[in-house]
Every structure is written in C-alpha cells, then in structure tokens.
Design an enzyme around this catalytic site. Structure first.
Site, short mmCIF file in Angstrom:
data_model
loop_
_atom_site.label_atom_id
_atom_site.label_comp_id
_atom_site.label_asym_id
_atom_site.label_seq_id
_atom_site.Cartn_x
_atom_site.Cartn_y
_atom_site.Cartn_z
N ASN A 225 0.86 -1.19 0.00
CA ASN A 225 0.00 0.00 0.00
C ASN A 225 0.89 1.24 0.00
O ASN A 225 2.11 1.13 0.21
CB ASN A 225 -0.95 -0.04 1.22
N LYS A 361 -11.38 -4.22 17.78
CA LYS A 361 -9.95 -4.42 18.07
C LYS A 361 -9.64 -4.30 19.55
O LYS A 361 -8.69 -4.89 20.03
CB LYS A 361 -9.12 -3.42 17.27
N1 CTP Z 1 -3.68 -3.87 11.70
C1 CTP Z 1 -3.03 -4.97 12.21
N2 CTP Z 1 -3.00 -6.14 11.52
C2 CTP Z 1 -3.62 -6.25 10.34
C3 CTP Z 1 -4.30 -5.13 9.80
C4 CTP Z 1 -4.31 -3.95 10.50
O1 CTP Z 1 -2.47 -4.88 13.30
N3 CTP Z 1 -3.57 -7.41 9.69
C5 CTP Z 1 -3.73 -2.63 12.51
C6 CTP Z 1 -3.15 -1.39 11.86
O2 CTP Z 1 -1.78 -1.24 12.18
C7 CTP Z 1 -3.98 -0.29 12.50
C8 CTP Z 1 -5.33 -0.95 12.72
O3 CTP Z 1 -5.10 -2.36 12.73
O4 CTP Z 1 -3.49 0.11 13.74
C9 CTP Z 1 -6.38 -0.65 11.67
O5 CTP Z 1 -5.87 -0.85 10.39
P1 CTP Z 1 -6.78 -0.60 9.11
O6 CTP Z 1 -5.95 -0.88 7.90
O7 CTP Z 1 -7.47 0.71 9.22
O8 CTP Z 1 -7.93 -1.67 9.29
P2 CTP Z 1 -8.03 -3.18 9.03
O9 CTP Z 1 -7.87 -3.90 10.32
O10 CTP Z 1 -7.09 -3.60 7.94
O11 CTP Z 1 -9.54 -3.30 8.57
P3 CTP Z 1 -10.25 -2.83 7.22
O12 CTP Z 1 -9.17 -2.74 6.18
O13 CTP Z 1 -11.23 -3.90 6.99
O14 CTP Z 1 -10.88 -1.50 7.53
#
Ligand code: CTP
Length: 423
Positions: A225, A361
């Site tokens: 990303n 979370k």
């Molecule tokens: N995060 C994590 N592990 C993952 C994905 C995300 O620890 N596999 C953490 C990121 O570091 C951040 C938080 O979760 O602190 C939210 O990340 P985000 O990308 O906004 O959300 P996702 O959990 O990926 O959910 P979605 O993409 O479905 O919104």
C-alpha cells in the site's frame, strides 16, 4: 458539482520565531550554513554566534548572508557604544537556541558555568530552550571528562541534548561523534517551537510500528500500500525528543533517514516478520502505537522463483490468505499497565466505521483518519481525524502537521499511562 475548499494548511511553527544559532569549534560546523539557510527560508529570524574556533571552520560572512542578519563574534562582545552587554541582549532576544555543533570545550564551559566567550556567556544568560547537538572525535566523545559533562547536561531544565550519531568522522575514525543531521536539527527545533520543552516520557518505553508491509507473490511481485511511514516515524521521534526509549518497527519507509536517529530501529518487510518482532518486543514496553499499514492478505502459495505472466496468474488464482490481525494480538497479550493506540484508515464516513473498529480491536485509543481528504492520508505532511478513547470519548482533531499530531497522541497516551501506573 460543488466541492469543499481544501482546509488552510497550519502555519509553519518556525515562522517568525527568533532563533539564536550558537556554533562552536567542531568540523561539523560546516553543515550549519545549510541549517541557517533553511530556517531563514521558513521565515524564522536567525542570528548566529560563533566561538573563535568555529570562525576558523565556517565563514561568518556566509552565515550573515544566509541569515539576513549580522553574525556575532567574540570581538563584538564589549563595546563602549552598547548600552547593554551583547550576551545579555542576545540571550533575551532568543526564543529558541540551537547549539550545533557543541564541542567538548563548549560543553565543559557550559556545564561548569564559565562565560569566557560570547557564546558561553550567552548560554549562561539565556532562559530560552536550547537544542544542543554534540559533535567530536570518537575518543574525545568517550573520554571520562566529556562523558561526565554530557551526563550533567541531561539534568539541565530547558535543554534538549542530541547525542552524536555513529558514522565515518572527518578524522577518519568510524564510530560515535557525528553531529545529528541537519534534517533532524530542523525537526527537533520544530518540535520545541510547536510543543515546547518536555521530558515527560523520560523513563517510559514506547514501541511504534510504521510504514507498509509487503507480501510477495514471487521475488519480483508483491502486494502492498502507499504508506510512507511518516506518521509513525514522527510519533516515534517526538517521543524520543520527550525522553522516551523508543523501538521503531518499520516496513520500507519514504522519510528523511535522519528522522530515525536516536530510536532503535527494527526493519521488517512482511506481516509475518512484523508479527514475530512484536511478539519479542511487546513484553519490554509500556505503550504501543500501531501506525503500520499492514497488508491484509498474502498469497496462499508464494513462488520461490520469478514466474512468467502465466505462472503469476496461476499463483494469484491459487488464492489469498488473511494476515493475522496484529493489533488484536497485541491487545490479547497486553500487560496490565500497557496502553495501546491503534490507527484506522477510512474513506467516506469515518466515525461509524471507526467506532466499529475500536469495538472489534479493543485497543485503548484509536486515531481514525480519512484518506480521501486534503490534509490527511498516505504521504501527506498533515493529518486529521477523530481520536476515539475510553468511555466512548470522541475528539475531533483538525488538520495539523504530523509532528504535532504525534505530540498530541503522546499527550493522550501519556495521560492513560499516568492513570495506570501513577508516579
Ligand atoms: N492492523 C493490524 N493487523 C492487520 C491489519 C491492521 O495490526 N492485519 C492494525 C493497523 O496497524 C492499524 C489498525 O489495525 O493500527 C487498523 O488498520 P486498518 O488498515 O485501518 O484496518 P483493518 O484492520 O485492515 O480493517 P479494514 O481494512 O477492513 O478497515
């Protein structure tokens, strides 16, 4: 279609500030004209004071030109035409002092209260915060006298000491002694200008994750990303400047390398590497800021060798598996005193999605930021959003520089820590 105007960028915190630059006799002085020039271009008022040794290493004429002000030398200190002593004038004029490079001799004068040069006397007379960046030969730096003086300086209120970095020195020694890079000096000055001198994180240990992860399909192709790591790195550096011991676990970054000085860096690439590093470091820290943009999926069957297009299509068709949610794992293994901050990137309506994410979370704080607005998002110099916290508190954060956002988040995280383990 009518679109909302982009929000006005917050003013540069260095603009209009009166910054006194004190330069002492170390070869790193040759880097100061660049710093002075950058400060003047950002609209700061800059005056330079040089020790006699510094004046042999760097041109006072160049500094006068770059700062758009006259440059001050020892010969200027006493004059029958001046109504007040120059060192007192300069000391009271300054809102911030940058002392770089700080040589062994100037350090010794300062900590023992000696005022026998214009710069030394100005340092004793000023009440402004001082950013002091040491630079000298490796053996000088590790000599007991200098070491003892540097230790004494740590206790000076209002002083932000930046120890030297490792590297190849002008004296051809490899080791500790290089002055903090100009990019870090500018960042630390900005930190002092926008958030003041604070050492409230001294004695605390913070773990920060930053940047993207990459999941490889084969050695030439990956899913990732556009995260640059800027928010996490600036949060980490802000904590370091406030006295914290900081571990930074990061994917591939696109930030000034100098912003990583003074924090313990753990480079990783994949979600699995991030997971292993977090498992190792979590028990050692008081707070965690999970700013990394973790790629959510990885190929179910990655290839060891680069495939052709057809092979690549086949590997993608074999499917994807979810990367474990590492923030949820951190929350599950949280120590009783630990405070955990998560981030949430969203487009569209941010708040409802963020509330659901916080509930899912279970972290203590969640910074939800829009990635489809001016003044936020991947690589932007600014950030904004909503900070969701204990008791369903929701704080709107207007667009601000990511460094200022880092400081604000440290205030909130520090507040939580204080309630869990009061001093
Ligand atoms: N995060 C994590 N592990 C993952 C994905 C995300 O620890 N596999 C953490 C990121 O570091 C951040 C938080 O979760 O602190 C939210 O990340 P985000 O990308 O906004 O959300 P996702 O959990 O990926 O959910 P979605 O993409 O479905 O919104």
């Amino acid at each position: 279609m009518k679109t909302d105007p982009a929000p006005a960028a917050p003013a540069d915190p260095l603009r209009g500030r009166r910054i006194l630059v004190g330069i002492s006799g170390s070869i790193a002085a040759v880097k100061l004209p660049l710093v002075v020039s950058a400060l003047a271009k950002r609209g700061a008022q800059v005056r330079c004071v040089l020790t006699p040794s510094a004046a042999q290493l760097v041109s006072p004429v160049a500094l006068a030109s770059l700062s758009r002000e006259r440059c001050y030398l020892d010969a200027d200190q006493w004059s029958h035409t001046a109504a007040r002593p120059l060192h007192v004038e300069l000391a009271e004029w300054a809102e911030l002092v940058l002392l770089a490079p700080l040589s062994a001799t100037s350090l010794g004068r300062w900590v023992y209260g000696l005022g026998d040069t214009l710069l030394a006397a100005t340092l004793l007379a000023t009440e402004a915060p001082v950013l002091a960046a040491a630079a000298m030969n490796t053996a000088m730096w590790s000599s007991p006298g200098v070491h003892g003086n540097w230790e004494r300086l740590q206790g000076f209120a209002g002083v932000l000491p930046l120890g030297p970095a490792e590297g190849l020195l002008a004296c051809d020694r490899q080791g500790s002694g290089r002055m903090a890079e100009p990019a870090l000096l500018l960042l630390a000055l900005e930190s002092l200008a926008c958030w003041g001198w604070q050492r409230d994180w001294h004695g605390r240990r913070l773990l920060v994750t930053a940047g993207p992860t990459r999941e490889w399909l084969d050695p030439a192709r990956c899913i990732s990303n556009p995260s640059t790591g800027r928010m996490g790195v600036l949060l980490a550096q802000a904590a370091r400047l406030r006295g914290a011991a900081v571990q930074l676990v990061h994917g591939p970054l696109q930030v000034e390398p100098a912003w990583l000085e003074g924090v313990e860096s753990h480079p990783i690439e994949t979600g699995a590497e991030l997971q292993q590093t977090l498992q190792r470091l979590q028990p050692q820290v008081d707070a965690i800021a999970m700013a990394a943009a973790v790629a959510d999926h990885r190929p179910a069957r990655p290839l060891a060798h680069k495939s052709d297009k057809a092979g690549c299509a086949e590997a993608m068709a074999a499917g994807w598996e979810a990367v474990p949610d590492l923030l949820i794992e951190l929350v599950q293994h949280r120590l009783p005193h630990q405070a955990i901050l998560g981030f949430a990137a969203h487009s569209g309506e941010v708040l409802p999605q963020a509330r659901a994410k916080l509930a899912r979370k279970g972290c203590d704080l969640l910074l939800a930021n829009p990635i489809d607005q001016p003044g936020a998002g991947f690589g932007s110099a600014l950030n904004q959003g909503w900070l969701l916290g204990p008791g369903c508190a929701e704080e709107r954060l207007e667009p601000m520089a990511k460094l200022a956002m880092g400081h604000l988040l440290l205030d909130r995280l520090g507040g939580l820590l204080a309630t869990r383990c009061p001093a």
